[in-house]
Design a protein around this motif. Sequence first.
Motif, PDB file in Angstrom:
ATOM      1  N   ASP A   1       0.834  -1.202   0.000  1.00  0.00           N
ATOM      2  CA  ASP A   1       0.000   0.000   0.000  1.00  0.00           C
ATOM      3  C   ASP A   1       0.868   1.251   0.000  1.00  0.00           C
ATOM      4  O   ASP A   1       2.096   1.199   0.165  1.00  0.00           O
ATOM      5  N   VAL A   2       0.215   2.394  -0.177  1.00  0.00           N
ATOM      6  CA  VAL A   2       0.943   3.653  -0.337  1.00  0.00           C
ATOM      7  C   VAL A   2       1.672   4.045   0.947  1.00  0.00           C
ATOM      8  O   VAL A   2       2.805   4.554   0.904  1.00  0.00           O
ATOM      9  N   LEU A   3       1.056   3.797   2.106  1.00  0.00           N
ATOM     10  CA  LEU A   3       1.678   4.171   3.373  1.00  0.00           C
ATOM     11  C   LEU A   3       2.992   3.432   3.587  1.00  0.00           C
ATOM     12  O   LEU A   3       4.009   4.025   3.969  1.00  0.00           O
ATOM     13  N   HIS A   4       2.995   2.125   3.321  1.00  0.00           N
ATOM     14  CA  HIS A   4       4.217   1.352   3.499  1.00  0.00           C
ATOM     15  C   HIS A   4       5.312   1.812   2.534  1.00  0.00           C
ATOM     16  O   HIS A   4       6.495   1.895   2.912  1.00  0.00           O
ATOM     17  N   ILE A   5       4.922   2.129   1.310  1.00  0.00           N
ATOM     18  CA  ILE A   5       5.916   2.588   0.331  1.00  0.00           C
ATOM     19  C   ILE A   5       6.507   3.935   0.761  1.00  0.00           C
ATOM     20  O   ILE A   5       7.731   4.138   0.691  1.00  0.00           O
ATOM     21  N   CYS A   6       5.661   4.843   1.238  1.00  0.00           N
ATOM     22  CA  CYS A   6       6.151   6.153   1.672  1.00  0.00           C
ATOM     23  C   CYS A   6       7.064   6.039   2.892  1.00  0.00           C
ATOM     24  O   CYS A   6       8.113   6.702   2.958  1.00  0.00           O
ATOM     25  N   MET A   7       6.703   5.183   3.846  1.00  0.00           N
ATOM     26  CA  MET A   7       7.559   4.999   5.022  1.00  0.00           C
ATOM     27  C   MET A   7       8.873   4.333   4.644  1.00  0.00           C
ATOM     28  O   MET A   7       9.937   4.653   5.202  1.00  0.00           O
ATOM     29  N   PHE A   8       8.826   3.418   3.701  1.00  0.00           N
ATOM     30  CA  PHE A   8      10.056   2.780   3.217  1.00  0.00           C
ATOM     31  C   PHE A   8      10.970   3.809   2.571  1.00  0.00           C
ATOM     32  O   PHE A   8      12.189   3.844   2.845  1.00  0.00           O
ATOM     33  N   LEU A   9      10.440   4.658   1.720  1.00  0.00           N
ATOM     34  CA  LEU A   9      11.240   5.690   1.065  1.00  0.00           C
ATOM     35  C   LEU A   9      11.764   6.715   2.069  1.00  0.00           C
ATOM     36  O   LEU A   9      12.891   7.222   1.934  1.00  0.00           O
ATOM     37  N   LEU A  10      10.958   7.005   3.103  1.00  0.00           N
ATOM     38  CA  LEU A  10      11.423   7.912   4.147  1.00  0.00           C
ATOM     39  C   LEU A  10      12.615   7.315   4.895  1.00  0.00           C
ATOM     40  O   LEU A  10      13.595   8.022   5.185  1.00  0.00           O
ATOM     41  N   GLY A  11      12.544   6.029   5.187  1.00  0.00           N
ATOM     42  CA  GLY A  11      13.669   5.367   5.851  1.00  0.00           C
ATOM     43  C   GLY A  11      14.929   5.401   5.004  1.00  0.00           C
ATOM     44  O   GLY A  11      16.031   5.643   5.514  1.00  0.00           O
ATOM     45  N   CYS A  12      14.795   5.170   3.714  1.00  0.00           N
ATOM     46  CA  CYS A  12      15.956   5.227   2.819  1.00  0.00           C
ATOM     47  C   CYS A  12      16.542   6.632   2.762  1.00  0.00           C
ATOM     48  O   CYS A  12      17.774   6.806   2.774  1.00  0.00           O
ATOM     49  N   THR A  13      15.668   7.655   2.732  1.00  0.00           N
ATOM     50  CA  THR A  13      16.148   9.037   2.689  1.00  0.00           C
ATOM     51  C   THR A  13      16.913   9.391   3.962  1.00  0.00           C
ATOM     52  O   THR A  13      17.955  10.055   3.920  1.00  0.00           O
ATOM     53  N   ILE A  14      16.401   8.952   5.105  1.00  0.00           N
ATOM     54  CA  ILE A  14      17.105   9.200   6.373  1.00  0.00           C
ATOM     55  C   ILE A  14      18.454   8.492   6.381  1.00  0.00           C
ATOM     56  O   ILE A  14      19.463   9.032   6.870  1.00  0.00           O
TER      57      ILE A  14
END
Length: 393
Positions: free
Chosen positions: A292-305
Amino acid sequence: MSSDLSMNGVRIAREEGVTADSYTENLIGTLLAIFGNLLVSISVSIQKQSHVTLAGNKDPKQYYYTKSWWSGLMLMVLGEGALFVSYAFAPLSLIAPLNAVSVISSSILGFLFLREKWKAQEFLKRYILTFLGCVLTAGGTYLFVTFGPNSHEKLNAENIVKHVIGWPFLLYLLLGIITFCLVLYFYKQRDANYLVLILLLVALLGSVTVITVKAVSGMIVLSILGPLQLSYPIFYVMFICMVATIVFQASFLAQASHLYDSSLIACVNYIFCTTFAIVAGAIFYQEFYHEDVLHICMFLLGCTICFLGVFLITKNKRKLKGFEPYVTMDMVKGIPTIHNKGWAVQPDYNGSFSYGALENNDSVASVPLPGDQELSISPSPVSPYQPSELKKD
């Protein structure tokens, strides 16, 4: 009606079983990747310490005669093997960012191997960015592992061939080849030796490398646990592509290391390779298809951090000055030079440890000799030379 309910119950139970298996295999792959990255960073530190110790000995011997260097090599082989196997269990988009673990451990081990004593204020001033980078990288790692893709697919030869001939991968491969050729043209023909261009070539090759590594690793593990997959031609095609792309990656990285600082290369290469690996996994293996979109956004946020944390860690690396341990008196046009580089014996190089390097005093005005004072040389009664010969010498 009862039959429909029973069929739905069987389907739900099967999906829950697949989800549980995927979670277990993702956990195995993640732990293997973390363990492998830790071993690789430890092995590099041990081998580096071995080289430093040998350089300080009066009678240095070859590094391959030392036990510490061989211990580091064995740990590196074991760590790379664990990383290779981890691709067979966990999604590609989850394994690739875990290289940040190696950056964190290398930073900590490098500090321990320095064995320097600092006051509290000096320690905070020097290592606050490294500490902050490690915290951000650890937090980002937790985020993308927690919200990463949980899909799983048996990597048999049939599924891999299906992905290879699929239009998403063929389109991605076409665009990648065009981009690679354009960047290579500017790099070779136009002498555009920019770090971004060199590491972009590495990342484009790396995206193909991780696809082939996951395919080869998955087919080998599946052949051990189940039906044999090594008899299919696609296995050898993937294996050849894997070896070729690794060799070319090493070549471009070696060229970059001759032009730029290793800390900057490590930071930019991690960001580029991780980004392209995630995109390759999403396109080839369709790892985010059921997310889902929430999991994808949190995954990308983790990679950015994680990217930000790695940047802070590598930014705070100490930049060592060049060290000249001795001065050679090679004569070039009658001028003594240092190491055949055309430097004068007394170069303008403050803070140098080189023998013969003096502090620059150009700002100090010279004191002229009085005009009426002449340099006179009186002959010694025991000297066999005449004053005219002394003046000539």
